[in-house]
Design a protein around this motif. Structure first.
Motif, mmCIF file in Angstrom:
data_model
loop_
_atom_site.group_PDB
_atom_site.id
_atom_site.type_symbol
_atom_site.label_atom_id
_atom_site.label_comp_id
_atom_site.label_asym_id
_atom_site.label_seq_id
_atom_site.Cartn_x
_atom_site.Cartn_y
_atom_site.Cartn_z
ATOM 1 N N GLN A 196 -42.002 42.743 24.205
ATOM 2 C CA GLN A 196 -40.629 43.247 24.233
ATOM 3 C C GLN A 196 -40.219 43.789 22.862
ATOM 4 O O GLN A 196 -39.590 44.855 22.762
ATOM 5 N N THR A 197 -40.603 43.076 21.816
ATOM 6 C CA THR A 197 -40.254 43.495 20.455
ATOM 7 C C THR A 197 -40.852 44.856 20.117
ATOM 8 O O THR A 197 -40.159 45.764 19.638
ATOM 9 N N ALA A 238 -42.303 47.105 22.200
ATOM 10 C CA ALA A 238 -41.916 48.169 23.127
ATOM 11 C C ALA A 238 -40.588 48.781 22.690
ATOM 12 O O ALA A 238 -40.410 50.016 22.701
ATOM 13 N N LYS A 239 -39.669 47.926 22.261
ATOM 14 C CA LYS A 239 -38.382 48.413 21.765
ATOM 15 C C LYS A 239 -38.550 49.178 20.461
ATOM 16 O O LYS A 239 -37.975 50.255 20.262
ATOM 17 N N LYS A 240 -39.379 48.661 19.574
ATOM 18 C CA LYS A 240 -39.601 49.285 18.265
ATOM 19 C C LYS A 240 -40.168 50.689 18.403
ATOM 20 O O LYS A 240 -39.764 51.610 17.670
ATOM 21 N N TYR A 241 -41.105 50.871 19.350
ATOM 22 C CA TYR A 241 -41.788 52.161 19.481
ATOM 23 C C TYR A 241 -41.281 53.010 20.648
ATOM 24 O O TYR A 241 -41.867 54.053 20.969
ATOM 25 N N GLY A 242 -40.190 52.584 21.276
ATOM 26 C CA GLY A 242 -39.580 53.397 22.328
ATOM 27 C C GLY A 242 -40.441 53.556 23.565
ATOM 28 O O GLY A 242 -40.505 54.646 24.161
ATOM 29 N N GLU A 259 -41.465 52.548 27.497
ATOM 30 C CA GLU A 259 -41.018 51.960 28.756
ATOM 31 C C GLU A 259 -42.114 51.003 29.225
ATOM 32 O O GLU A 259 -43.208 51.420 29.581
#
Length: 326
Positions: A17-18, A20-24, A26
């Motif tokens: 989750q960390t 995936a959010k950092k690198y945009g 889905e």
């Protein structure tokens, strides 16, 4: 990018989750392994992230048909993937790397545990037998340690061993000049003959399968200590058992085994295991077996997840991918 990650464990979830959010990215995650039956779950995804599950030609074909353009395994090894099929289907495959300290430190721990007979000490302690009989060990500083393979992890082991004052012999096809002052580079036969402890740090390939077999064990010192935190296929298990039963091998510490995939990372209590060689090895007081956990640290898991996501993103963005295998 839409990424589907298989076999996501609870300890990986927060890292996924960390990053995936950092690198945009889905992200979609599944707790189970990819199979031919569930390969259709990738519909609409660009890439998949896997671990050690067997990835067959059939799975790759279904992934290709569903639009998968890239496969990343969150491991250093990739012998669980049908690489020839991936090549023919033109599906790029990547591995990851992670902090080499995890396996290097674990390797040194296994060496010390084997030399100091820790399995016997701990097992006897559980039944309150605190006697000294048959538990006298050896000091690492008095040993010659042979390192087979001097890649990132092998080199990290070398640096950690220097603090113990032991002599280090290294066999590698590609000697590193920066290690020349720390070790002696020698042919394999010399390493086998001269080492008190031998530790394996090479990948699993057709060339390295059963790198250590009956002939190699026969060439070793009597009472040699054998360490394997690399890949199970490097050692011929039947030859290993023979060497232990004959007393040629004084001790072994193994984090990996042949045919481990059916057992390791699974809760097998109360089950009959179809692996007689494992049962024999576990019964021996001078054999330590751990379930392929040398890599398993907070830092390493974080690296594996982040680099798997990054490798997929680099590939799909047309950037240079340092983890690409094919």
């Amino acid at each position: 990018m839409k990424l589907l990650a298989y076999n996501v464990r609870g300890d990986e979830a927060a890292f996924f989750q960390t990053f995936a959010k950092k690198y945009g990215v889905e992200l979609h995650t599944l707790p189970y392994s990819p199979t031919l039956e569930n390969a259709g779950n990738t519909e609409g995804c660009d890439a998949v992230s896997i671990v050690t599950s067997s990835i067959t030609k059939g799975i790759l074909e279904r992934w290709k048909a569903s639009g998968i353009r890239y496969v990343s395994t969150r491991t250093i090894g990739y012998d669980h993937i049908d690489i020839e099929a991936a090549k023919s289907l033109q599906i790029p495959v990547s591995t990851v790397n992670y902090t080499q300290a995890s396996v290097a430190e674990y390797t040194v721990m296994l060496i010390l545990m084997a030399l100091r007979r820790v399995k016997t000490i701990m097992t006897r302690g559980l039944v309150q037998d605190f006697s000294l009989a048959n538990v006298r060990g050896r000091e690492l500083r008095t040993c010659t340690v042979g390192i087979i393979g001097a890649g990132r992890i092998g080199e990290a082991v070398i640096h950690r061993l220097r603090g113990f004052g032991c002599k280090i012999l290294v066999y590698t096809p590609h000697p590193k000049e920066e290690l020349a002052s720390l070790v002696s580079f020698v042919p394999l036969d010399e390493l086998l003959q001269e080492s008190d402890v031998i530790s394996l740090h090479v990948p699993a390939t057709s060339e390295t399968e059963h790198l250590i077999g009956e002939k190699e064990i026969e060439a070793m010192k009597d009472g040699v200590v054998l360490i394997n935190a690399a890949r199970g296929s490097l050692i011929d298990t039947k030859a290993l058992i023979g060497g232990l039963e004959a007393g040629k091998i004084g001790a072994a510490a193994l984090d990996v085994l042949e045919n481990e995939k059916r057992i390791f990372y699974k809760d097998c209590k109360y089950k009959v295991l179809s692996n007689r060689e494992l049962a024999i090895l576990q019964s021996m007081p001078n054999v330590i077996i751990t379930p392929h956990t040398a890599f398993y640290t907070d830092e390493a898991v974080s690296d594996m997840v982040e680099y798997s996501i990054l490798s997929c993103q680099y590939e799909l963005q047309g950037k240079e991918n340092p983890w690409r295998v094919i």
